[in-house]
Design a protein around this motif. Structure first.
Motif, PDB file in Angstrom:
ATOM      1  N   CYS A   1      38.010  35.792  89.226  1.00 18.02           N
ATOM      2  CA  CYS A   1      37.162  34.625  89.113  1.00 18.02           C
ATOM      3  C   CYS A   1      36.358  34.414  87.927  1.00 18.02           C
ATOM      4  O   CYS A   1      35.940  33.608  87.186  1.00 18.02           O
ATOM      5  CB  CYS A   1      36.663  34.563  90.585  1.00 18.02           C
ATOM      6  SG  CYS A   1      35.276  33.071  90.543  1.00 18.02           S
ATOM      7  N   TRP A   2      35.511  35.623  87.660  1.00 19.15           N
ATOM      8  CA  TRP A   2      34.491  35.902  86.515  1.00 19.15           C
ATOM      9  C   TRP A   2      35.314  35.716  85.305  1.00 19.15           C
ATOM     10  O   TRP A   2      34.568  35.006  84.489  1.00 19.15           O
ATOM     11  CB  TRP A   2      33.726  37.220  86.796  1.00 19.15           C
ATOM     12  CG  TRP A   2      32.954  37.444  87.934  1.00 19.15           C
ATOM     13  CD1 TRP A   2      32.411  36.207  88.321  1.00 19.15           C
ATOM     14  CD2 TRP A   2      32.133  38.604  88.714  1.00 19.15           C
ATOM     15  NE1 TRP A   2      31.243  36.897  89.571  1.00 19.15           N
ATOM     16  CE2 TRP A   2      31.424  37.902  89.641  1.00 19.15           C
ATOM     17  CE3 TRP A   2      32.385  39.882  88.049  1.00 19.15           C
ATOM     18  CZ2 TRP A   2      30.472  39.095  90.258  1.00 19.15           C
ATOM     19  CZ3 TRP A   2      31.538  40.701  88.745  1.00 19.15           C
ATOM     20  CH2 TRP A   2      30.593  40.428  89.974  1.00 19.15           C
ATOM     21  N   LEU A   3      36.362  36.305  85.116  1.00 14.11           N
ATOM     22  CA  LEU A   3      37.013  36.339  83.718  1.00 14.11           C
ATOM     23  C   LEU A   3      37.399  34.786  83.623  1.00 14.11           C
ATOM     24  O   LEU A   3      37.552  34.577  82.378  1.00 14.11           O
ATOM     25  CB  LEU A   3      38.089  37.336  83.943  1.00 14.11           C
ATOM     26  CG  LEU A   3      37.865  38.917  83.890  1.00 14.11           C
ATOM     27  CD1 LEU A   3      38.779  39.570  84.029  1.00 14.11           C
ATOM     28  CD2 LEU A   3      37.158  39.323  82.519  1.00 14.11           C
ATOM     29  N   SER A   4      37.838  34.295  84.585  1.00 11.19           N
ATOM     30  CA  SER A   4      38.219  32.898  84.432  1.00 11.19           C
ATOM     31  C   SER A   4      37.014  31.910  83.890  1.00 11.19           C
ATOM     32  O   SER A   4      37.514  31.016  83.102  1.00 11.19           O
ATOM     33  CB  SER A   4      38.932  32.237  85.882  1.00 11.19           C
ATOM     34  OG  SER A   4      39.293  30.775  85.312  1.00 11.19           O
ATOM     35  N   THR A   5      36.080  31.951  84.408  1.00 13.21           N
ATOM     36  CA  THR A   5      35.055  31.285  84.120  1.00 13.21           C
ATOM     37  C   THR A   5      34.261  31.517  82.749  1.00 13.21           C
ATOM     38  O   THR A   5      34.014  30.676  81.979  1.00 13.21           O
ATOM     39  CB  THR A   5      33.654  31.501  85.093  1.00 13.21           C
ATOM     40  OG1 THR A   5      33.120  32.877  85.168  1.00 13.21           O
ATOM     41  CG2 THR A   5      34.064  31.170  86.512  1.00 13.21           C
ATOM     42  N   MET A   6      34.630  32.712  82.287  1.00 16.36           N
ATOM     43  CA  MET A   6      34.340  33.101  80.900  1.00 16.36           C
ATOM     44  C   MET A   6      35.398  32.547  79.789  1.00 16.36           C
ATOM     45  O   MET A   6      35.103  32.699  78.538  1.00 16.36           O
ATOM     46  CB  MET A   6      34.145  34.848  80.695  1.00 16.36           C
ATOM     47  CG  MET A   6      33.065  35.348  81.595  1.00 16.36           C
ATOM     48  SD  MET A   6      33.287  37.259  81.712  1.00 16.36           S
ATOM     49  CE  MET A   6      32.057  37.559  82.803  1.00 16.36           C
TER      50      MET A   6
END
Length: 266
Positions: free
Chosen positions: A99-104
Motif C-alpha cells: 500500500c505504501w509503495l503504491s501511494t509513492m
C-alpha cells in the motif's frame, strides 16, 4: 603404627593463587575495566544511532523534511522486495508495505521469499486479475484515497524460480536444439545467446524484468537466493526486520536511489 593427620590450614577465598602476582591481577582489572568502557560506549552509540534513525523516519513521515516530499521515480521501473520466509508469514505487514509503495508511485513490484510463502499467500488473489494489475485484487487500496493502486503489477517468485528455473530453461534450449536444425553430420554446433536464455526463462515462467532496486527485509544482509541473472545492475538496500518497517525509511531508500548514478559498461 604411624598415623598421618592432614593439616587443616585456613584457606581464604579472596586470596590470589600463588602463581599470580599482584601486577598481573592489576593488569587484568584494568583490561576488564577498559572492556566494560568500550562495550558501554558501543551500546550508547547504537542507542544514539537508533534514536536518530527513528527521529528522521518520523520527520520524513510527517513531511517536515522538504527534500523527501517529492520523489522522482522515473528510473525506478521495477522494485524487488526480498523477505525472510519467517517474516513473510506476516501478510498484514506485506499488504501495508504494498500500500505504501503504491501511494509513492511504484508500478511494478516483485515479491520474493525462498520458501514460497508469499507465492502461496498472494498468487491466488492475483490470478483473478485479467490484465496482470493485481493491486485492486490484493485489496491494498481500500484504505487510501489514491487511484494508482489499480495500476500496480505484483509478481511473486520463490527459490524454485532460481536454480530450478535456470535448469528448466536449459532443458528447453537443449530440447529445442535437438528437435530442430539440421541432422546428421551437418548438424551445427549449439550457440546459445543471452536473448535465447531470456526467452527460455520467460517460456518456463521464470522470466521477468530486472529490478532497479531491491529492498531486503530480514536479519540477513543478502538477497537469499533471488535469481542472480536479474540482479546485474540492481541496487540492494537492507531495511532491517519487517516487523519494524517504517514509512519514512522506505521514502528515504527511494530518495537515495533516485540520487544515485550508475555507470554501465560497454
Amino acid at each position: 603404627m604411624e598415623v598421618f593427620v592432614a593439616s587443616q590450614a585456613p584457606i581464604s577465598l579472596n586470596q590470589a593463587p600463588p602463581h599470580m602476582s599482584r601486577p598481573s591481577i592489576i593488569l587484568k582489572l584494568i583490561l576488564g575495566l577498559l572492556w566494560g568502557i568500550i562495550h558501554l560506549a558501543i551500546s550508547l552509540f547504537n542507542l544514539w544511532s537508533l534514536l536518530i534513525y527513528n527521529l528522521e523516519c518520523y520527520l520524513i513521515s510527517s513531511g517536515l523534511l522538504r527534500k523527501y516530499r517529492y520523489l522522482n521515480l522515473d528510473r525506478l521501473k521495477s522494485l524487488a522486495i526480498v523477505v525472510d520466509s519467517k517474516e513473510a508469514k506476516n501478510t498484514v505487514k506485506i499488504r501495508q508495505l504494498l500500500c505504501w509503495l503504491s501511494t509513492m508511485g511504484v508500478k511494478y513490484i516483485c515479491l520474493y521469499d525462498i520458501e514460497g510463502v508469499l507465492k502461496k499467500s498472494f498468487e491466488p488473489a492475483m490470478k483473478g486479475s485479467r490484465d496482470g494489475k493485481a493491486g485492486e485484487y490484493l485489496g491494498i487500496g481500500a484504505s487510501i484515497s489514491h487511484s494508482s493502486h489499480k495500476d500496480l503489477v505484483v509478481e511473486c517468485i520463490s527459490g524454485s524460480d532460481g536454480k530450478e528455473g535456470i535448469a528448466k530453461a536449459a532443458n528447453l534450449l537443449c530440447s529445442t536444439y535437438l528437435n530442430g536444425g539440421t541432422h546428421g553430420n551437418g548438424k551445427r554446433e549449439p550457440a546459445f545467446t543471452e536473448a535465447d536464455m531470456a526467452s527460455s526463462l520467460k517460456a518456463v515462467g521464470c522470466g521477468g524484468p530486472e529490478p532497479d532496486l531491491l529492498l531486503m527485509y530480514g536479519p540477513a544482509r543478502c538477497h537469499l537466493g533471488f535469481p542472480a541473472w536479474r540482479l546485474r545492475y540492481t541496487e540492494i538496500m537492507h531495511m532491517g526486520p519487517l516487523k519494524s518497517m517504517k514509512y519514512g525509511a522506505i521514502v528515504k531508500a527511494l530518495y537515495n536511489f533516485s540520487k544515485k548514478y550508475q555507470n554501465y559498461g560497454k
